[in-house]
Design a protein around this motif. Structure first.
Motif, PDB file in Angstrom:
ATOM      1  N   GLN A 147      -8.350   4.391  -1.772  1.00 21.87           N
ATOM      2  CA  GLN A 147      -9.218   5.454  -2.677  1.00 21.87           C
ATOM      3  C   GLN A 147     -10.266   4.959  -2.951  1.00 21.87           C
ATOM      4  OE1 GLN A 147      -6.571   6.815  -5.866  1.00 21.87           O
ATOM      5  NE2 GLN A 147      -5.661   8.223  -4.671  1.00 21.87           N
ATOM      6  N   ASN A 148     -10.535   3.758  -3.304  1.00 18.85           N
ATOM      7  CA  ASN A 148     -11.838   3.155  -3.657  1.00 18.85           C
ATOM      8  C   ASN A 148     -12.629   2.295  -2.481  1.00 18.85           C
ATOM      9  OD1 ASN A 148     -10.155   0.836  -3.643  1.00 18.85           O
ATOM     10  ND2 ASN A 148     -10.864  -0.213  -5.590  1.00 18.85           N
TER      11      ASN A 148
ATOM     12  N   GLY B  15     -11.472   3.424   4.370  1.00 22.01           N
ATOM     13  CA  GLY B  15     -11.072   4.887   4.018  1.00 22.01           C
ATOM     14  C   GLY B  15     -10.176   5.432   4.802  1.00 22.01           C
TER      15      GLY B  15
ATOM     16  N   GLN C 118      -2.629  -2.259   2.350  1.00 25.54           N
ATOM     17  CA  GLN C 118      -3.506  -1.139   2.984  1.00 25.54           C
ATOM     18  C   GLN C 118      -4.886  -1.817   3.525  1.00 25.54           C
ATOM     19  OE1 GLN C 118      -2.968   1.055  -0.783  1.00 25.54           O
ATOM     20  NE2 GLN C 118      -3.219   3.005   0.842  1.00 25.54           N
TER      21      GLN C 118
ATOM     22  N   GLU D 266      -6.677   4.278   4.208  1.00 30.76           N
ATOM     23  CA  GLU D 266      -6.332   5.389   3.308  1.00 30.76           C
ATOM     24  C   GLU D 266      -6.469   4.828   1.691  1.00 30.76           C
ATOM     25  OE1 GLU D 266      -3.670   8.428   5.418  1.00 30.76           O
ATOM     26  OE2 GLU D 266      -2.617   6.613   5.393  1.00 30.76           O
TER      27      GLU D 266
ATOM     28  N   TYR E  42      -1.680  -2.440  -2.416  1.00 26.17           N
ATOM     29  CA  TYR E  42      -3.198  -2.448  -1.990  1.00 26.17           C
ATOM     30  C   TYR E  42      -3.655  -3.396  -0.861  1.00 26.17           C
ATOM     31  CZ  TYR E  42      -7.975  -1.983  -3.112  1.00 26.17           C
ATOM     32  OH  TYR E  42      -9.646  -1.783  -3.066  1.00 26.17           O
TER      33      TYR E  42
END
Length: 300
Positions: free
Chosen positions: A154-155, A148, A197, A152, A194
């Motif tokens: 979202q899920n 998170g 990240q 960063e 994704y």
């Protein structure tokens, strides 16, 4: 060296340092030595350059010159080693943060989503913590926090739960293991972003990058001499925010502290308004420059 890492915004960094021929400078992210070699070109006989890098691969690029010193340490130890080498105060400090092209391209280092390899991601291969350990031993709540905050994502909560569940069937040892475990959570059409990240979050945790950056920035203010320059290039918002806040406020959060007379208590002053970004020409030649933000400050 040229294949190791293509230095980003090279000329902008050199101009920002405002190099004095007899000055003392520090490159805290030596890597392939591209920025360091350019700094050396501007130094006279009385000049000095101290370079830091914790990656053993980088040491092979060390410059053979009496004015050059290589320190095989993380830049969080800036002050100690500058003191050891009698190099305080210094006239300029350069930091090119993040992962080098070489580290991304070495498949077995585990930094890149392009290859399958052991989940490693250590910048200093002598350190103990690896991405494999993070994925397989961290509590679900800690994984949630890492994904998170550092990624960063979202899920992040679902991601942490999915990993915690998947590892019950056996350790997630490789990049392929991790990708397969989380495949159902990856947004269609945004796979690369994704996964980048996810990898960023794990890498930051493994290398304690944000903690090291905070320690480094605080020490810069103590190591720089009056009118000394701090030049920092970052590649994601978490790093850039820390750099921006420290230059603007002398701290990482909250308001600028003031002295008895109402004067700002901060050691650095921004030289450039906002961050400098790469030119269109450089972006065509070096894709890594796309996310780079360069900030310059002077010690008053």
């Amino acid at each position: 060296m040229s294949n190791y890492h293509n230095p980003v915004m090279l000329q902008e960094c050199i101009e920002a340092l405002d190099i004095k021929p007899d000055g003392t400078y520090v490159d805290v992210t030596f890597g392939g030595g591209g920025h360091s070699r350019e700094i050396m070109k501007h130094l006279g006989k009385g000049g000095r350059l101290i370079a830091f890098d914790q990656d053993a691969d980088a040491q092979r690029n060390a410059i053979e010159d009496d004015r050059f010193v290589f320190v095989d340490q993380n830049f969080r130890y800036l002050k100690n080693f500058c003191r050891l080498h009698g190099a305080i105060p210094v006239d300029g400090i350069l930091a090119d943060l993040g992962v080098s092209s070489h580290q991304f391209d070495e498949a077995d280092r585990g930094f890149s989503i392009r290859f399958d390899a052991e989940l490693d991601m250590r910048m200093n291969q002598a350190s103990e913590l690896t991405a494999k350990q993070v994925v397989n031993t961290y509590a679900e709540a800690d994984l949630h926090r890492i994904f998170g905050i550092y990624g960063e994502i979202q899920n992040a909560k679902s991601l942490a739960r999915t990993i915690a569940t998947a590892r019950l069937n056996g350790p997630l040892s490789t990049i392929a293991d991790l990708k397969n475990a989380i495949a159902g959570l990856i947004p269609r059409g945004k796979e690369n972003k994704y996964l980048a990240q996810v990898f960023q979050a794990l890498r930051i945790e493994v290398n304690q990058e944000l903690e090291a950056l905070k320690e480094f920035l605080t020490q810069c203010a103590e190591v720089l001499g009056t009118e000394g320059r701090l030049v920092v290039m970052s590649y994601h918002s978490l790093e850039d925010r820390l750099v921006k806040n420290f230059i603007a406020k002398g701290k990482f959060s909250g308001e600028v502290e003031k002295d008895f007379y109402g004067n700002d208590q901060k050691p650095l002053t921004a030289v450039s308004r906002g961050a400098i970004t790469a030119t269109e020409d450089e972006l065509l030649e070096n894709n890594r420059a796309r996310s780079a933000k360069l900030r310059i400050a002077v010690k008053r």
